[in-house]
Design a protein around this motif. Structure first.
Motif, PDB file in Angstrom:
ATOM      1  N   PRO A  13      43.975  42.572  47.747  1.00 57.55           N
ATOM      2  CA  PRO A  13      44.714  41.547  47.015  1.00 57.55           C
ATOM      3  C   PRO A  13      43.759  40.494  46.437  1.00 57.55           C
ATOM      4  N   PRO A  14      44.161  39.806  45.386  1.00 53.23           N
ATOM      5  CA  PRO A  14      43.298  38.798  44.773  1.00 53.23           C
ATOM      6  C   PRO A  14      42.813  37.715  45.742  1.00 53.23           C
ATOM      7  N   ALA A  15      43.630  37.320  46.692  1.00 51.54           N
ATOM      8  CA  ALA A  15      43.253  36.241  47.622  1.00 51.54           C
ATOM      9  C   ALA A  15      41.986  36.574  48.401  1.00 51.54           C
ATOM     10  N   VAL A  16      41.811  37.819  48.765  1.00 47.82           N
ATOM     11  CA  VAL A  16      40.616  38.227  49.521  1.00 47.82           C
ATOM     12  C   VAL A  16      39.382  38.080  48.634  1.00 47.82           C
ATOM     13  N   ILE A  17      39.483  38.527  47.401  1.00 48.30           N
ATOM     14  CA  ILE A  17      38.361  38.426  46.463  1.00 48.30           C
ATOM     15  C   ILE A  17      38.063  36.954  46.170  1.00 48.30           C
ATOM     16  N   TRP A  18      39.105  36.174  45.977  1.00 46.34           N
ATOM     17  CA  TRP A  18      38.930  34.748  45.714  1.00 46.34           C
ATOM     18  C   TRP A  18      38.171  34.063  46.856  1.00 46.34           C
ATOM     19  N   ASN A  19      38.506  34.393  48.079  1.00 44.00           N
ATOM     20  CA  ASN A  19      37.816  33.792  49.226  1.00 44.00           C
ATOM     21  C   ASN A  19      36.334  34.152  49.243  1.00 44.00           C
ATOM     22  N   ALA A 123      22.814  45.621  34.897  1.00 47.38           N
ATOM     23  CA  ALA A 123      22.445  46.222  36.188  1.00 47.38           C
ATOM     24  C   ALA A 123      22.836  45.319  37.351  1.00 47.38           C
ATOM     25  N   ALA A 124      22.532  44.026  37.245  1.00 51.39           N
ATOM     26  CA  ALA A 124      22.834  43.089  38.332  1.00 51.39           C
ATOM     27  C   ALA A 124      24.334  42.944  38.552  1.00 51.39           C
ATOM     28  N   MET A 125      25.098  42.833  37.458  1.00 56.14           N
ATOM     29  CA  MET A 125      26.547  42.669  37.581  1.00 56.14           C
ATOM     30  C   MET A 125      27.202  43.943  38.112  1.00 56.14           C
ATOM     31  N   THR A 126      26.686  45.093  37.735  1.00 51.50           N
ATOM     32  CA  THR A 126      27.216  46.355  38.244  1.00 51.50           C
ATOM     33  C   THR A 126      27.033  46.441  39.753  1.00 51.50           C
ATOM     34  N   THR A 127      25.841  46.143  40.221  1.00 52.51           N
ATOM     35  CA  THR A 127      25.570  46.160  41.665  1.00 52.51           C
ATOM     36  C   THR A 127      26.409  45.119  42.386  1.00 52.51           C
ATOM     37  N   ALA A 128      26.479  43.919  41.826  1.00 55.17           N
ATOM     38  CA  ALA A 128      27.237  42.843  42.467  1.00 55.17           C
ATOM     39  C   ALA A 128      28.716  43.195  42.601  1.00 55.17           C
ATOM     40  N   LEU A 129      29.307  43.752  41.560  1.00 53.42           N
ATOM     41  CA  LEU A 129      30.738  44.087  41.644  1.00 53.42           C
ATOM     42  C   LEU A 129      30.991  45.255  42.586  1.00 53.42           C
ATOM     43  N   ASP A 130      30.089  46.191  42.629  1.00 53.81           N
ATOM     44  CA  ASP A 130      30.232  47.292  43.583  1.00 53.81           C
ATOM     45  C   ASP A 130      30.195  46.744  45.015  1.00 53.81           C
ATOM     46  N   ASN A 131      29.255  45.849  45.284  1.00 53.57           N
ATOM     47  CA  ASN A 131      29.164  45.232  46.605  1.00 53.57           C
ATOM     48  C   ASN A 131      30.380  44.362  46.910  1.00 53.57           C
ATOM     49  N   LEU A 132      30.853  43.616  45.904  1.00 51.23           N
ATOM     50  CA  LEU A 132      32.043  42.783  46.067  1.00 51.23           C
ATOM     51  C   LEU A 132      33.244  43.640  46.444  1.00 51.23           C
ATOM     52  N   ALA A 133      33.416  44.770  45.758  1.00 47.87           N
ATOM     53  CA  ALA A 133      34.530  45.663  46.049  1.00 47.87           C
ATOM     54  C   ALA A 133      34.468  46.174  47.479  1.00 47.87           C
ATOM     55  N   THR A 134      33.301  46.588  47.915  1.00 51.54           N
ATOM     56  CA  THR A 134      33.146  47.095  49.276  1.00 51.54           C
ATOM     57  C   THR A 134      33.486  46.014  50.294  1.00 51.54           C
ATOM     58  N   LEU A 135      32.947  44.821  50.086  1.00 48.07           N
ATOM     59  CA  LEU A 135      33.195  43.714  51.010  1.00 48.07           C
ATOM     60  C   LEU A 135      34.676  43.320  51.029  1.00 48.07           C
ATOM     61  N   ALA A 136      35.294  43.210  49.866  1.00 47.87           N
ATOM     62  CA  ALA A 136      36.712  42.830  49.785  1.00 47.87           C
ATOM     63  C   ALA A 136      37.610  43.885  50.416  1.00 47.87           C
ATOM     64  N   GLU A 137      37.321  45.152  50.172  1.00 48.66           N
ATOM     65  CA  GLU A 137      38.140  46.221  50.746  1.00 48.66           C
ATOM     66  C   GLU A 137      38.016  46.239  52.266  1.00 48.66           C
ATOM     67  N   ARG A 138      36.827  45.998  52.773  1.00 45.39           N
ATOM     68  CA  ARG A 138      36.659  45.927  54.230  1.00 45.39           C
ATOM     69  C   ARG A 138      37.436  44.762  54.814  1.00 45.39           C
ATOM     70  N   ARG A 139      37.343  43.620  54.154  1.00 50.47           N
ATOM     71  CA  ARG A 139      38.057  42.438  54.653  1.00 50.47           C
ATOM     72  C   ARG A 139      39.568  42.612  54.546  1.00 50.47           C
ATOM     73  N   ALA A 140      40.024  43.316  53.523  1.00 53.78           N
ATOM     74  CA  ALA A 140      41.459  43.536  53.351  1.00 53.78           C
ATOM     75  C   ALA A 140      42.009  44.523  54.376  1.00 53.78           C
ATOM     76  N   ASN A 141      41.165  45.485  54.788  1.00 51.80           N
ATOM     77  CA  ASN A 141      41.638  46.553  55.666  1.00 51.80           C
ATOM     78  C   ASN A 141      41.253  46.405  57.126  1.00 51.80           C
TER      79      ASN A 141
END
Length: 158
Positions: A13-19, A123-141
């Motif tokens: 959810p957006p709230a996890v990413i926002w945090n 390159a930097a934004m691609t890596t950052a968003l991939d890492n953000l997705a992994t972190l957010a999905e872990r925190r959400a689940n």
């Protein structure tokens, strides 16, 4: 065009990413090109701060606009260039969010670095968003899964 845009679908959810976004001191958890980030006040428009990149460059920044759990935009100055970073969330479902990061490159001498900076930012934004997705999905689940595990690929480049 001087813009770089990277999009990703995150199972969170957006709230996890926002945090994650609004916790500037912990930005290096997902933005691995950053060594240190700090704000000199709250996460709101007008607040100044800085990031120190892994290569040692210091990048002063300013939060230009903040829309709670929707978007924020910050400006920065680096190598005689004006950079503007736009971060947006688009809720797709209760458990899925599209994250869009855009960088704009401007300034009188930006033409000297434009091609190199666009490539580096992509390159930097691609890596950052991939890492953000992994972190957010872990925190959400789950709670307590280490953020240091290798992320899976989630990106959809534009």
């Amino acid at each position: 065009m001087n813009d770089v845009t990277v999009k990703i679908i995150v199972k969170s959810p957006p709230a996890v990413i926002w945090n994650i976004w609004s916790d500037f001191p912990h930005a290096p958890l997902w933005d691995t090109d950053v060594r240190h980030c700090e704000l000199d006040g709250p996460f709101q428009a007008g607040t100044l701060g800085k990031c120190v990149l892994k290569n040692g460059l210091r990048m002063p920044l300013r939060l230009e606009a903040v829309e709670f759990q929707e978007s924020y935009r910050n400006s920065a100055r680096l190598l005689w260039m004006d950079l503007e970073f736009d971060h947006r969330l688009r809720r797709l479902s209760p458990s899925e969010t599209q994250v869009i990061h855009t960088a704009r490159i401007a300034g009188p001498l930006s033409f000297l670095y434009r091609r190199l900076i666009r490539k580096a930012l992509t390159a930097a934004m691609t890596t950052a968003l991939d890492n953000l997705a992994t972190l957010a999905e872990r925190r959400a689940n789950t709670s307590g899964t280490p953020a240091s595990e290798k992320p899976e690929s989630h990106l959809h480049l534009v």
